[in-house]
Design a protein around this motif. Sequence first.
Motif, PDB file in Angstrom:
ATOM      1  N   SER A 261       0.833  -1.214   0.000  1.00  0.00           N
ATOM      2  CA  SER A 261       0.000   0.000   0.000  1.00  0.00           C
ATOM      3  C   SER A 261       0.859   1.252   0.000  1.00  0.00           C
ATOM      4  O   SER A 261       0.500   2.248  -0.607  1.00  0.00           O
ATOM      5  N   SER A 262       2.017   1.216   0.673  1.00  0.00           N
ATOM      6  CA  SER A 262       2.878   2.395   0.640  1.00  0.00           C
ATOM      7  C   SER A 262       3.517   2.564  -0.736  1.00  0.00           C
ATOM      8  O   SER A 262       3.696   3.683  -1.202  1.00  0.00           O
ATOM      9  N   ARG A 263       3.836   1.469  -1.398  1.00  0.00           N
ATOM     10  CA  ARG A 263       4.374   1.562  -2.760  1.00  0.00           C
ATOM     11  C   ARG A 263       3.320   2.078  -3.726  1.00  0.00           C
ATOM     12  O   ARG A 263       3.606   2.900  -4.590  1.00  0.00           O
ATOM     13  N   ALA A 264       2.093   1.601  -3.578  1.00  0.00           N
ATOM     14  CA  ALA A 264       1.010   2.075  -4.443  1.00  0.00           C
ATOM     15  C   ALA A 264       0.793   3.556  -4.224  1.00  0.00           C
ATOM     16  O   ALA A 264       0.597   4.319  -5.169  1.00  0.00           O
ATOM     17  N   MET A 265       0.853   3.969  -2.970  1.00  0.00           N
ATOM     18  CA  MET A 265       0.659   5.382  -2.662  1.00  0.00           C
ATOM     19  C   MET A 265       1.761   6.227  -3.294  1.00  0.00           C
ATOM     20  O   MET A 265       1.505   7.274  -3.847  1.00  0.00           O
ATOM     21  N   ALA A 266       2.985   5.750  -3.218  1.00  0.00           N
ATOM     22  CA  ALA A 266       4.104   6.511  -3.760  1.00  0.00           C
ATOM     23  C   ALA A 266       4.035   6.615  -5.280  1.00  0.00           C
ATOM     24  O   ALA A 266       4.499   7.585  -5.854  1.00  0.00           O
ATOM     25  N   GLY A 267       3.444   5.617  -5.930  1.00  0.00           N
ATOM     26  CA  GLY A 267       3.454   5.609  -7.374  1.00  0.00           C
ATOM     27  C   GLY A 267       2.275   6.280  -8.045  1.00  0.00           C
ATOM     28  O   GLY A 267       2.423   6.865  -9.101  1.00  0.00           O
ATOM     29  N   THR A 268       1.085   6.203  -7.454  1.00  0.00           N
ATOM     30  CA  THR A 268      -0.090   6.657  -8.181  1.00  0.00           C
ATOM     31  C   THR A 268      -0.921   7.698  -7.450  1.00  0.00           C
ATOM     32  O   THR A 268      -1.478   8.581  -8.076  1.00  0.00           O
ATOM     33  N   GLU A 269      -1.068   7.563  -6.155  1.00  0.00           N
ATOM     34  CA  GLU A 269      -1.897   8.501  -5.392  1.00  0.00           C
ATOM     35  C   GLU A 269      -1.143   9.784  -5.104  1.00  0.00           C
ATOM     36  O   GLU A 269       0.057   9.775  -4.916  1.00  0.00           O
ATOM     37  N   ALA A 270      -1.900  10.872  -5.039  1.00  0.00           N
ATOM     38  CA  ALA A 270      -1.318  12.116  -4.556  1.00  0.00           C
ATOM     39  C   ALA A 270      -1.161  11.991  -3.043  1.00  0.00           C
ATOM     40  O   ALA A 270      -2.056  11.513  -2.355  1.00  0.00           O
ATOM     41  N   VAL A 271      -0.032  12.368  -2.538  1.00  0.00           N
ATOM     42  CA  VAL A 271       0.216  12.307  -1.101  1.00  0.00           C
ATOM     43  C   VAL A 271      -0.247  13.613  -0.482  1.00  0.00           C
ATOM     44  O   VAL A 271       0.164  14.691  -0.900  1.00  0.00           O
ATOM     45  N   THR A 272      -1.120  13.496   0.504  1.00  0.00           N
ATOM     46  CA  THR A 272      -1.597  14.669   1.231  1.00  0.00           C
ATOM     47  C   THR A 272      -1.260  14.488   2.706  1.00  0.00           C
ATOM     48  O   THR A 272      -0.994  13.364   3.167  1.00  0.00           O
ATOM     49  N   LEU A 273      -1.302  15.578   3.444  1.00  0.00           N
ATOM     50  CA  LEU A 273      -1.097  15.471   4.887  1.00  0.00           C
ATOM     51  C   LEU A 273      -2.174  14.584   5.504  1.00  0.00           C
ATOM     52  O   LEU A 273      -1.898  13.797   6.410  1.00  0.00           O
ATOM     53  N   GLU A 274      -3.388  14.692   4.991  1.00  0.00           N
ATOM     54  CA  GLU A 274      -4.483  13.878   5.524  1.00  0.00           C
ATOM     55  C   GLU A 274      -4.255  12.395   5.252  1.00  0.00           C
ATOM     56  O   GLU A 274      -4.496  11.554   6.118  1.00  0.00           O
ATOM     57  N   SER A 275      -3.789  12.047   4.053  1.00  0.00           N
ATOM     58  CA  SER A 275      -3.537  10.631   3.775  1.00  0.00           C
ATOM     59  C   SER A 275      -2.398  10.107   4.650  1.00  0.00           C
ATOM     60  O   SER A 275      -2.462   8.980   5.143  1.00  0.00           O
ATOM     61  N   LEU A 276      -1.382  10.923   4.886  1.00  0.00           N
ATOM     62  CA  LEU A 276      -0.300  10.521   5.788  1.00  0.00           C
ATOM     63  C   LEU A 276      -0.814  10.371   7.215  1.00  0.00           C
ATOM     64  O   LEU A 276      -0.459   9.431   7.927  1.00  0.00           O
ATOM     65  N   ARG A 277      -1.669  11.298   7.650  1.00  0.00           N
ATOM     66  CA  ARG A 277      -2.224  11.247   9.007  1.00  0.00           C
ATOM     67  C   ARG A 277      -2.990   9.944   9.208  1.00  0.00           C
ATOM     68  O   ARG A 277      -2.803   9.250  10.209  1.00  0.00           O
ATOM     69  N   LYS A 278      -3.834   9.604   8.238  1.00  0.00           N
ATOM     70  CA  LYS A 278      -4.630   8.381   8.342  1.00  0.00           C
ATOM     71  C   LYS A 278      -3.739   7.144   8.348  1.00  0.00           C
ATOM     72  O   LYS A 278      -3.948   6.216   9.128  1.00  0.00           O
ATOM     73  N   LYS A 279      -2.747   7.110   7.471  1.00  0.00           N
ATOM     74  CA  LYS A 279      -1.853   5.956   7.399  1.00  0.00           C
ATOM     75  C   LYS A 279      -1.047   5.807   8.690  1.00  0.00           C
ATOM     76  O   LYS A 279      -0.841   4.696   9.173  1.00  0.00           O
ATOM     77  N   MET A 280      -0.615   6.926   9.251  1.00  0.00           N
ATOM     78  CA  MET A 280       0.129   6.873  10.516  1.00  0.00           C
ATOM     79  C   MET A 280      -0.770   6.393  11.645  1.00  0.00           C
ATOM     80  O   MET A 280      -0.341   5.605  12.501  1.00  0.00           O
ATOM     81  N   ALA A 281      -2.007   6.855  11.680  1.00  0.00           N
ATOM     82  CA  ALA A 281      -2.947   6.419  12.711  1.00  0.00           C
ATOM     83  C   ALA A 281      -3.203   4.918  12.593  1.00  0.00           C
ATOM     84  O   ALA A 281      -3.187   4.189  13.596  1.00  0.00           O
TER      85      ALA A 281
END
Length: 148
Positions: A5-25
């Motif tokens: 999921s982190s690789r998919a995020m790095a390759g295709t999804e836009a990274v936002t502070l909110e997406s990082l917050r959710k993933k960290m939680a």
Amino acid sequence: MSLSSSRAMAGTEAVTLESLRKKMADFARERDWEQFHSPRNLLLAMVGEVGELSEIFQWKGEVAKGLPDWGEDEKQHLGEELSDVLLYLVRLSDMCGVDLGKAALRKLDLNAAKYPVHLCKGSSGKHTDNPSDANENPKSGGGATEGL
């Protein structure tokens, strides 16, 4: 957070502070680490990571923008340490109930008012060096290098 999921995020999804917050939680919850994520503990961990980041530059002297003289391994290591600092900052802001994106935008607006282009362009001086701002709001933040 799984590796895929982190690789998919790095390759295709836009990274936002909110997406990082959710993933960290999610990451902390899955490991039952929430009990350790007090604001104080997160801050101290982040400061340790800033120390590791500083260590990378400690003996480099000044470096050029884009790090043209650095090898790929060095750049990757730098990216990992920058990421550690960012992730702790995002987690800390979440545990403090601060919307980091909104706080950052507000801070940019405050700095724009404190450092108007016509008075500050090309200068690294503090806002108190500006004749029109010398007596206004001295405790609202630091100089240009501190504020940004």
